[in-house]
Scaffold this motif. Structure first.
Motif, PDB file in Angstrom:
ATOM      1  N   PRO A   2     -13.205   0.615  -0.722  1.00  0.00           N
ATOM      2  CA  PRO A   2     -12.061   0.357   0.164  1.00  0.00           C
ATOM      3  C   PRO A   2     -10.743   0.820  -0.463  1.00  0.00           C
ATOM      4  O   PRO A   2     -10.594   0.877  -1.676  1.00  0.00           O
ATOM      5  CB  PRO A   2     -12.076  -1.173   0.332  1.00  0.00           C
ATOM      6  CG  PRO A   2     -12.879  -1.696  -0.805  1.00  0.00           C
ATOM      7  CD  PRO A   2     -13.810  -0.601  -1.232  1.00  0.00           C
ATOM      8  N   VAL A   3      -9.809   1.161   0.410  1.00  0.00           N
ATOM      9  CA  VAL A   3      -8.480   1.587  -0.030  1.00  0.00           C
ATOM     10  C   VAL A   3      -7.732   0.354  -0.532  1.00  0.00           C
ATOM     11  O   VAL A   3      -7.715  -0.679   0.148  1.00  0.00           O
ATOM     12  CB  VAL A   3      -7.712   2.240   1.142  1.00  0.00           C
ATOM     13  CG1 VAL A   3      -6.289   2.574   0.750  1.00  0.00           C
ATOM     14  CG2 VAL A   3      -8.445   3.474   1.638  1.00  0.00           C
ATOM     15  N   LEU A   5      -4.901  -2.342  -1.183  1.00  0.00           N
ATOM     16  CA  LEU A   5      -3.885  -2.841  -0.269  1.00  0.00           C
ATOM     17  C   LEU A   5      -2.541  -2.151  -0.488  1.00  0.00           C
ATOM     18  O   LEU A   5      -1.859  -1.797   0.474  1.00  0.00           O
ATOM     19  CB  LEU A   5      -3.733  -4.355  -0.410  1.00  0.00           C
ATOM     20  CG  LEU A   5      -2.726  -5.023   0.514  1.00  0.00           C
ATOM     21  CD1 LEU A   5      -3.055  -4.739   1.978  1.00  0.00           C
ATOM     22  CD2 LEU A   5      -2.673  -6.517   0.251  1.00  0.00           C
ATOM     23  N   TYR A   6      -2.174  -1.912  -1.740  1.00  0.00           N
ATOM     24  CA  TYR A   6      -0.878  -1.276  -1.997  1.00  0.00           C
ATOM     25  C   TYR A   6      -0.824   0.133  -1.422  1.00  0.00           C
ATOM     26  O   TYR A   6       0.230   0.581  -0.975  1.00  0.00           O
ATOM     27  CB  TYR A   6      -0.525  -1.281  -3.493  1.00  0.00           C
ATOM     28  CG  TYR A   6      -1.464  -0.494  -4.380  1.00  0.00           C
ATOM     29  CD1 TYR A   6      -1.274   0.868  -4.596  1.00  0.00           C
ATOM     30  CD2 TYR A   6      -2.534  -1.118  -5.008  1.00  0.00           C
ATOM     31  CE1 TYR A   6      -2.135   1.582  -5.401  1.00  0.00           C
ATOM     32  CE2 TYR A   6      -3.398  -0.415  -5.821  1.00  0.00           C
ATOM     33  CZ  TYR A   6      -3.200   0.940  -6.024  1.00  0.00           C
ATOM     34  OH  TYR A   6      -4.038   1.660  -6.825  1.00  0.00           O
ATOM     35  N   GLN A   7      -1.958   0.832  -1.397  1.00  0.00           N
ATOM     36  CA  GLN A   7      -1.970   2.167  -0.791  1.00  0.00           C
ATOM     37  C   GLN A   7      -1.829   2.071   0.730  1.00  0.00           C
ATOM     38  O   GLN A   7      -1.139   2.872   1.350  1.00  0.00           O
ATOM     39  CB  GLN A   7      -3.250   2.920  -1.157  1.00  0.00           C
ATOM     40  CG  GLN A   7      -3.223   3.469  -2.564  1.00  0.00           C
ATOM     41  CD  GLN A   7      -4.459   4.294  -2.877  1.00  0.00           C
ATOM     42  OE1 GLN A   7      -5.500   4.139  -2.250  1.00  0.00           O
ATOM     43  NE2 GLN A   7      -4.331   5.167  -3.862  1.00  0.00           N
ATOM     44  N   SER A   8      -2.476   1.076   1.319  1.00  0.00           N
ATOM     45  CA  SER A   8      -2.344   0.873   2.761  1.00  0.00           C
ATOM     46  C   SER A   8      -0.906   0.521   3.131  1.00  0.00           C
ATOM     47  O   SER A   8      -0.381   1.000   4.136  1.00  0.00           O
ATOM     48  CB  SER A   8      -3.288  -0.230   3.236  1.00  0.00           C
ATOM     49  OG  SER A   8      -4.624   0.174   3.069  1.00  0.00           O
ATOM     50  N   LYS A   9      -0.270  -0.304   2.316  1.00  0.00           N
ATOM     51  CA  LYS A   9       1.129  -0.666   2.566  1.00  0.00           C
ATOM     52  C   LYS A   9       2.030   0.560   2.451  1.00  0.00           C
ATOM     53  O   LYS A   9       2.927   0.760   3.273  1.00  0.00           O
ATOM     54  CB  LYS A   9       1.599  -1.737   1.585  1.00  0.00           C
ATOM     55  CG  LYS A   9       1.053  -3.110   1.869  1.00  0.00           C
ATOM     56  CD  LYS A   9       1.575  -4.095   0.834  1.00  0.00           C
ATOM     57  CE  LYS A   9       1.050  -5.477   1.055  1.00  0.00           C
ATOM     58  NZ  LYS A   9       1.544  -6.424   0.023  1.00  0.00           N
ATOM     59  N   GLU A  11       1.233   3.650   2.982  1.00  0.00           N
ATOM     60  CA  GLU A  11       1.011   4.481   4.162  1.00  0.00           C
ATOM     61  C   GLU A  11       1.732   3.895   5.382  1.00  0.00           C
ATOM     62  O   GLU A  11       2.320   4.627   6.178  1.00  0.00           O
ATOM     63  CB  GLU A  11      -0.489   4.632   4.445  1.00  0.00           C
ATOM     64  CG  GLU A  11      -0.799   5.570   5.578  1.00  0.00           C
ATOM     65  CD  GLU A  11      -0.267   6.978   5.387  1.00  0.00           C
ATOM     66  OE1 GLU A  11       0.162   7.581   6.390  1.00  0.00           O
ATOM     67  OE2 GLU A  11      -0.266   7.483   4.256  1.00  0.00           O
ATOM     68  N   PHE A  12       1.690   2.582   5.514  1.00  0.00           N
ATOM     69  CA  PHE A  12       2.391   1.907   6.609  1.00  0.00           C
ATOM     70  C   PHE A  12       3.886   2.231   6.548  1.00  0.00           C
ATOM     71  O   PHE A  12       4.495   2.613   7.546  1.00  0.00           O
ATOM     72  CB  PHE A  12       2.154   0.399   6.526  1.00  0.00           C
ATOM     73  CG  PHE A  12       2.984  -0.412   7.467  1.00  0.00           C
ATOM     74  CD1 PHE A  12       2.671  -0.464   8.819  1.00  0.00           C
ATOM     75  CD2 PHE A  12       4.077  -1.136   7.012  1.00  0.00           C
ATOM     76  CE1 PHE A  12       3.440  -1.217   9.704  1.00  0.00           C
ATOM     77  CE2 PHE A  12       4.839  -1.883   7.886  1.00  0.00           C
ATOM     78  CZ  PHE A  12       4.524  -1.928   9.229  1.00  0.00           C
ATOM     79  N   THR A  15       4.697   5.736   7.468  1.00  0.00           N
ATOM     80  CA  THR A  15       4.661   5.898   8.927  1.00  0.00           C
ATOM     81  C   THR A  15       5.987   5.459   9.542  1.00  0.00           C
ATOM     82  O   THR A  15       6.467   6.066  10.492  1.00  0.00           O
ATOM     83  CB  THR A  15       3.500   5.098   9.534  1.00  0.00           C
ATOM     84  OG1 THR A  15       2.278   5.568   8.966  1.00  0.00           O
ATOM     85  CG2 THR A  15       3.447   5.232  11.039  1.00  0.00           C
ATOM     86  N   ALA A  59      -1.563   5.091  13.834  1.00  0.00           N
ATOM     87  CA  ALA A  59      -1.435   4.109  12.761  1.00  0.00           C
ATOM     88  C   ALA A  59      -1.724   2.683  13.250  1.00  0.00           C
ATOM     89  O   ALA A  59      -1.795   1.760  12.442  1.00  0.00           O
ATOM     90  CB  ALA A  59      -0.036   4.176  12.153  1.00  0.00           C
TER      91      ALA A  59
END
Length: 118
Positions: A2-3, A5-9, A11-12, A15, A59
């Motif tokens: 899984p990616v 969380l900090y990478q997902s944030k 990316e958010f 965006t 997104a």
């Protein structure tokens, strides 16, 4: 794997990193709007708005649906509006702090340049 969380944030926030997208999210904070209404308020070409809406839709930040002939957009959830409000509060507080610092610096400069009486 899984990616993280900090990478997902990150990316958010990437965006969100476009003025047109931010403006659209602010407008949608008041409720769903038709694309024609967004176009009137954002003041960009229809094709550019369409691209920005597609980024937000991919997104998962906004959702779209049809209402008769109109394509409507809405925030995907209330947390998006909360992020926009938090950003506004943060920026307001930051600017207020800078204004206070400017006042202190201006007062100090005035005191330093005032003639000293004996």
């Amino acid at each position: 794997m899984p990616v993280p969380l900090y990478q997902s944030k990150a990316e958010f926030f990437r965006t969100l990193g476009h003025p047109v997208r931010i403006r659209v999210l602010e407008l949608l904070g008041d409720g769903p709007l038709a694309v024609r209404d967004l176009l009137a308020d954002v003041d960009i070409e229809a094709s550019s708005l369409s691209q920005q809406l597609a980024v937000l839709r991919r997104a998962g930040i906004v959702v779209s649906y049809r209402d008769g002939a109109a394509v409507m957009y809405a925030l995907a959830g209330p947390d998006v509006a909360a992020v926009m409000h938090a950003a506004r509060r943060f920026l307001t507080d930051m600017i207020a702090s800078q204004a206070q610092l400017l006042d202190v610096l201006s007062d100090a400069e005035t005191e330093e340049s005032a003639p000293v009486g004996h």
